[in-house]
Design an enzyme around this catalytic site. Structure first.
Site, PDB file in Angstrom:
ATOM      1  N   ASP A  51      43.689  33.102  38.103  1.00  0.00           N
ATOM      2  CA  ASP A  51      44.139  33.302  39.491  1.00  0.00           C
ATOM      3  C   ASP A  51      43.976  32.037  40.326  1.00  0.00           C
ATOM      4  O   ASP A  51      43.263  31.115  39.934  1.00  0.00           O
ATOM      5  CB  ASP A  51      43.282  34.385  40.164  1.00  0.00           C
ATOM      6  CG  ASP A  51      43.501  35.748  39.566  1.00  0.00           C
ATOM      7  OD1 ASP A  51      44.587  35.989  38.996  1.00  0.00           O
ATOM      8  OD2 ASP A  51      42.574  36.583  39.659  1.00  0.00           O
ATOM      9  N   TYR A  84      34.149  34.268  29.720  1.00  0.00           N
ATOM     10  CA  TYR A  84      34.187  33.799  31.100  1.00  0.00           C
ATOM     11  C   TYR A  84      32.757  33.682  31.617  1.00  0.00           C
ATOM     12  O   TYR A  84      31.868  34.419  31.173  1.00  0.00           O
ATOM     13  CB  TYR A  84      34.892  34.827  31.999  1.00  0.00           C
ATOM     14  CG  TYR A  84      36.397  34.851  31.885  1.00  0.00           C
ATOM     15  CD1 TYR A  84      37.188  34.059  32.718  1.00  0.00           C
ATOM     16  CD2 TYR A  84      37.039  35.681  30.969  1.00  0.00           C
ATOM     17  CE1 TYR A  84      38.573  34.085  32.648  1.00  0.00           C
ATOM     18  CE2 TYR A  84      38.421  35.706  30.880  1.00  0.00           C
ATOM     19  CZ  TYR A  84      39.183  34.914  31.719  1.00  0.00           C
ATOM     20  OH  TYR A  84      40.557  34.942  31.640  1.00  0.00           O
TER      21      TYR A  84
END
Lengths: 246, 246
Positions: free
Chosen positions: A54, A112
């Site tokens: 994003d 992540y």
């Protein structure tokens, strides 16, 4: 037969509108790289990333691949990209890939990290690379909540895309939560991730750490299969795509 | 009798024209802080830093002091400054100081670190906080060169101000050079520093590490008392003021 190349990218996502090329903006990581590759090869190039990051989200090691007609030396591709890309996007390595290799379809797991700056005063050097949350966070409670998330679950409650038609079942192999100085690092390892999933997981774990949500509530959230039941989405600057495995 | 306050500041110097207020720019750390303090107190405020940092140079813990008429709570000053200062300047602490305390005049030693990103490809997350120098650097040779710099010396050769009229004799208490992952950290501890001194020391040590300058040459450089004999000035983004002692 075109030549397939795999590159590993590291980027500071602060000033980009995310990874994916979009209708009315060329300010994406993907568009920047394609534009340099097109300049280099003289042909239109489409680059596939292992996943979309994003706006504001960073990558320590994003994997991407692309096909070009010319048989170029991977080292030459790496040098050319690093010469013409902006300094906040770097190619860490480039190599020839098997003809059918696809960075997204062949990925078997991803890792992540979500970084929280837990200091009383925000560290100015970390303001773009961590979410400043100065309140007390009990990491033992966060770990207990995270334990309810690991394994195979339907993560629909942890997905921003409410109209998601495909399966929302994913497997999280592990979540580790550690203090590093004044920071808290949440590392999430899984077979795949839904839209905003890691940031909603981080936001929900932060609520657990604050004491406003009990670890056992995670089971209820998962069962509801409804975004409204999970915690808020943590802001983008704390999130890094760390590793993609094939 | 005015009230004297000491504050400890951390700032990312990337987008500022250095610490000191200058004729035609208000884009300095000092001017930003004074402007907020004047807004808070309604009186003109002059803030004294322990030393000037150049454009692009960072501070992990810069010390400054200022006098104001009103007797304000230091915690209130800290909160107000952190509310109105830009996010790349933070007040880590504020306290009342003795009436005659002066952040520059009373400083007895200072510690700087110069950070080199020695990786083959520059780390995009470190591009504003390290000097990317990908070539081989022999840190044993750098340490040997640094040993010639420690102790009391006339550092005129390591000073950018060629018209310096005051004494250029300074004492360096120690220089430590360590690898931290792909980075090299040069920590310089001394009783005071001349204009650009740490950056010229870093540039000269880098030449030693590259093998283009012998450690023993440092003695000759010092003896010449001439800027032309030392190495180049390393760029500002690698430099951090780490600590000021009183």
């Amino acid at each position: 037969m075109k030549n397939n190349y795999m590159i590993i990218l590291r980027y500071d996502g602060s000033r980009y509108d995310g990874w994916q090329k979009q209708g009315n903006t060329s300010n994406t990581i993907q568009a920047r790289i394609e534009s340099v590759l097109e300049k280099m090869t003289g042909e239109p190039v489409e680059i596939a990333g292992s996943g979309r990051t994003d706006a504001g989200v960073h990558a320590y090691a994003q994997v991407a691949n692309f096909h070009i007609r010319e048989n170029l030396d991977p080292g030459e591709i790496k040098r050319y990209l690093n010469e013409y890309l902006p300094q906040d996007i770097r190619v860490m390595s480039a190599e020839k890939a098997a003809p059918r290799f696809h960075s997204r379809l062949n990925a078997v797991s991803k890792k992540y990290v979500y970084v929280i700056d837990n200091a009383a005063v925000a560290d100015p050097f970390r303001r773009k690379y961590a979410f400043h949350h100065p309140g007390r966070l009990d990491i033992e409670v966060m770990r207990a909540a995270a334990a309810y998330m690991t394994g195979e679950h339907d993560f629909r409650s942890f997905c921003s895309n409410k109209k998601m038609k495909k399966s929302t079942v994913r497997t999280i192999y592990g979540i580790t939560i550690e203090r590093k100085g004044e920071e808290i690092h949440i590392v999430v390892d899984g077979d795949g991730f839904l839209y905003n999933m890691v940031r909603i997981i981080a936001g929900t774990l932060i609520e657990a750490g604050e004491g406003t949500r009990q670890p056992a509530e995670i089971s209820d959230i998962l069962e509801h299969r409804d975004r409204a039941f999970a915690g808020p989405m943590a802001p983008p600057q704390g999130l890094f795509l760390m590793e993609v495995k094939y």
